[in-house]
Design an enzyme around this catalytic site. Structure first.
Site, mmCIF file in Angstrom:
data_model
loop_
_atom_site.group_PDB
_atom_site.id
_atom_site.type_symbol
_atom_site.label_atom_id
_atom_site.label_comp_id
_atom_site.label_asym_id
_atom_site.label_seq_id
_atom_site.Cartn_x
_atom_site.Cartn_y
_atom_site.Cartn_z
ATOM 1 N N TYR A 76 -7.019 10.414 4.423
ATOM 2 C CA TYR A 76 -5.665 10.822 4.079
ATOM 3 C C TYR A 76 -5.678 11.639 2.783
ATOM 4 O O TYR A 76 -6.734 11.978 2.266
ATOM 5 C CB TYR A 76 -4.753 9.604 4.010
ATOM 6 C CG TYR A 76 -4.687 8.863 5.334
ATOM 7 C CD1 TYR A 76 -4.346 9.536 6.511
ATOM 8 C CD2 TYR A 76 -5.000 7.510 5.427
ATOM 9 C CE1 TYR A 76 -4.303 8.878 7.728
ATOM 10 C CE2 TYR A 76 -4.963 6.843 6.653
ATOM 11 C CZ TYR A 76 -4.619 7.535 7.800
ATOM 12 O OH TYR A 76 -4.585 6.898 9.006
ATOM 13 N N GLN A 104 0.856 -1.183 0.000
ATOM 14 C CA GLN A 104 0.000 0.000 0.000
ATOM 15 C C GLN A 104 0.895 1.236 0.000
ATOM 16 O O GLN A 104 1.810 1.360 0.823
ATOM 17 C CB GLN A 104 -0.891 0.004 1.241
ATOM 18 C CG GLN A 104 -1.895 1.141 1.265
ATOM 19 C CD GLN A 104 -2.735 1.132 2.529
ATOM 20 O OE1 GLN A 104 -2.321 1.655 3.554
ATOM 21 N NE2 GLN A 104 -3.910 0.516 2.473
ATOM 22 N N HIS A 140 -3.694 4.148 -1.490
ATOM 23 C CA HIS A 140 -4.506 4.443 -0.311
ATOM 24 C C HIS A 140 -5.317 5.714 -0.576
ATOM 25 O O HIS A 140 -4.803 6.819 -0.511
ATOM 26 C CB HIS A 140 -3.598 4.631 0.903
ATOM 27 C CG HIS A 140 -4.308 4.474 2.215
ATOM 28 N ND1 HIS A 140 -5.626 4.795 2.394
ATOM 29 C CD2 HIS A 140 -3.877 4.027 3.419
ATOM 30 C CE1 HIS A 140 -5.973 4.562 3.652
ATOM 31 N NE2 HIS A 140 -4.923 4.088 4.300
#
Length: 659
Positions: free
Chosen positions: A167, A98, A162
């Site tokens: 985020y 990731q 991600h």
């Protein structure tokens, strides 16, 4: 349930994954803020040996403007990847990486303002980020592409972008955090431009034959990114052949729910996740949601909700879930209890990940049970105390081939867990006691309950080794840590009980009002409060700490409990406070910042301070000539009252080192 689908292979972009069980990316702090370490490799190899089909390595930061424990910012990571894959490949597990940028959620290496889509404060800390300019956007896009290239060159089987949990990429997608007026803001088409350009750059770097997917989640902020918008984004990227798999999670930092504790049921994320997976049946879909058994995973697959099921903390607790279950022994799986104590909370505090119930987690290179070998000359080991520390000590001693006698003064095994699991939302904490009890009987430990042995009884058996795991008991002295000169006035005459006495006496007449005084800061205060509220009482929680239960994880254990407390309408709180006196049906308490005290109705007061270790047998054996560290050891609360994690770890490590 007859298991079938969980064992079927799945192909993603020509890459065959041997079964439908995966492990999602999760922080470990085993990589020491940068390179891949032997400790991290050992951790993943253990899960590969255990039968996991796919592991996604913890998020690797792609750019210096965001800090995380694993780094993929230059070509030095390639050698680490190659070493990792050389160790894992013989065991058949596939590995994705990731790749990640935390945006305004995580700090910057030089402590400058974090980067974000807009100058919108971080919902967790309130920090206002630096709104990224076009040059910075292009720099991060290039960083994602370079990171993906390193994964391929290092032999990693695929990459996951991600784009969830609040985020950086999700900050661009979410209208709550994206207030831009340029081509990266406004409409969903514009808000997804950053992600689309990252995907385009990654695909151009790794080629069309390399598995590339992404992780998504809805926002739990009111008016934020929802399932319909995510579905629009996913379909658009799929139509452009950018994604080969979709990993669906839940929530962001507006209402943190992407990691849950024991109060949440299996599949708690599925109400949201299935709305996304149902719209994208043409790509392999992953889901997560506190799954603990292959039966649960099988049901998800049969229902068509997903094609792969993530089991993360379950495999921290026991890396051999697939192997044990496939061999016909699911009862031997050590089930995760969902405490979040040594995994999630530890890494958030900057410590290497471990596990409350699996002492080998994160230390597989030295503590893996594969390394436990029978001794050449078996001896006799006596374990005094049948709580979790004692049972773990007996289990390890038996695995090493010794004759083991475990004596427990009470009528049953489990120690304080027998009581703890009676509190609402703590029932799974007892699962580890059940597993340990099963295992010591299976291994042939001689268990003797309702047997109180003193030092003479132990010595009469002429043991080669003795483990003392006699635990601790409430002090019942009414002493507050900061005011140790005397007990709280009125403690002896008011109606006061310990948390142990409260949970041990289900028929106790409790009255209508209660005070819970917590001088320890662990689970007991919350457990006592929840228990009393469930009985209909009005409860005031009084503690010397600045926060409630500071030794527990706040976002997954304390905050959800507070929401439940608030829903009752019968909960009050006094932090940074002391009890001045106890009287007939009242408690007088005072905060550090108030001059006047408060008089609180209290038909009963639960007084929680540190327990008293029970060391009598240990001390008497030392007087008889037994030597600590040679043929005598003491573990868990008998050594010093702490928590479940230390009891099990010491029962394992100290016994393993001695016998």
């Amino acid at each position: 349930m007859a298991l079938k689908l969980v064992y079927e292979p799945l192909t993603i972009k020509g890459l065959e994954i041997r079964n439908r069980i995966a492990r999602p990316a999760h922080g470990t702090m085993l990589s020491n803020y940068g390179a891949i370490t032997d400790r991290l490799i050992d951790y993943h190899v253990a899960r590969a040996k255990g039968g996991v089909g796919l592991s996604i390595l913890e998020a690797a930061t792609v750019h210096p403007s965001s800090v995380l424990s694993l780094s993929n910012m230059d070509d030095s990571v390639i050698g680490g990847y190659q070493k990792l894959m050389a160790a894992i490949r013989p065991h058949g597990m596939r590995v994705f990486q990731q790749i990640w940028h935390g945006g305004h959620i995580y700090p910057v290496m030089d402590q400058s303002p974090p980067w974000g889509a807009s100058a919108v404060p971080n919902p967790a800390t309130g920090i206002v980020p630096n709104p990224m300019g076009i040059a910075e956007i292009e720099e991060v896009i290039a960083a994602f592409a370079a990171s993906a290239r390193r994964c391929r060159e290092g032999g990693i089987d695929g990459v996951e972008i991600h784009a969830s949990h609040g985020y950086l990429i999700m900050q661009f997608l979410n209208k709550l955090t994206n207030q831009r007026t340029d081509r990266y803001g406004g409409s969903l088409e514009n808000r997804m431009r950053f992600l689309r350009e990252i995907m385009h750059a990654v695909r151009a770097e790794v080629g069309s034959d390399y598995p590339v997917g992404m992780r998504v989640s809805v926002s739990t902020g009111a008016g934020g990114l929802d399932e319909d918008e995510i579905n629009t984004v996913v379909r658009a990227l799929r139509d452009e052949d950018f994604i080969d798999f979709l990993d669906v999670s839940y929530s962001d930092y507006y209402n943190f729910k992407f990691v849950a504790a024991m109060d949440q049921p299996m599949g708690y994320q599925l109400e949201s996740s299935r709305k996304i997976t149902a719209a994208t049946p043409e790509v392999p879909r992953f889901v997560i949601g506190r799954f603990r058994t292959l039966d649960e995973a099988e049901q998800i697959l049969r229902d068509g909700i997903a094609d792969i099921v993530h089991m993360n903390r379950a495999h921290i607790a026991d890396p051999d879930i697939v192997r044990k279950t496939q061999a016909g022994h699911p009862e031997q799986v050590r089930a995760c209890i969902g405490c979040n104590q040594a995994c999630w909370q530890a890494t958030n505090l900057g410590y290497p990940m471990s596990c409350t119930i699996n002492p080998a987690a994160g230390l597989e290179g030295t503590l893996s049970e594969d390394l436990v070998m029978p001794v050449e000359t078996p001896g006799k080991v006596i374990v005094v105390g049948g709580g979790p520390g004692g049972m773990e000590a007996a289990r390890i001693a038996r695995l090493k081939g010794h004759e083991v006698i475990l004596v427990e003064a009470g009528p049953s095994l489990g120690g304080q867990l027998v009581l703890a699991r009676r509190a609402p939302f703590l029932h799974t904490i007892g699962d580890i006691a059940f597993w340990l009890e099963q295992e010591i009987y299976r291994l042939g430990v001689d268990v003797r309950t309702s047997n109180y042995w003193d030092a003479d009884d132990v010595a009469a058996e002429n043991p080669d080794h003795v483990v003392i795991a006699t635990g601790a008991v409430p002090r019942d002295n009414g002493v507050q840590y900061r005011y140790p000169a005397e007990p709280v006035p009125g403690f002896d005459t008011a109606r006061t009980v310990s948390a142990v006495e409260l949970l041990a006496s289900p028929q106790m007449d409790l009255g209508e009002t209660a005070v819970v005084f917590d001088d320890v800061g662990h689970y007991e205060g919350l457990a006592a409060t929840e228990y009393l509220l469930s009985k209909g009482l009005r409860v005031t929680f009084v503690t010397r700490f600045e926060t409630v239960a500071p030794l527990l994880d706040s976002v997954t254990r304390v905050d959800p409990a507070f929401r439940r407390f608030a829903e009752t309408g019968r909960f009050d709180l006094m932090i940074r406070s002391r009890i001045l006196r106890l009287g007939n049906g009242v408690c007088e308490a005072q905060t550090l910042y108030e001059g006047q005290s408060r008089t609180i109705p209290a038909d009963i007061t639960v007084f929680i301070n540190a327990k008293q270790p029970q060391r009598d047998v240990y001390d008497a054996l030392r007087e008889k000539g037994f030597v600590q560290g040679q043929n005598l050891t003491i573990v868990g609360d008998a050594r010093a009252p702490r928590d479940l994690q230390f009891a099990i770890q010491e029962g394992h490590r100290l016994t393993r080192a001695m016998v």
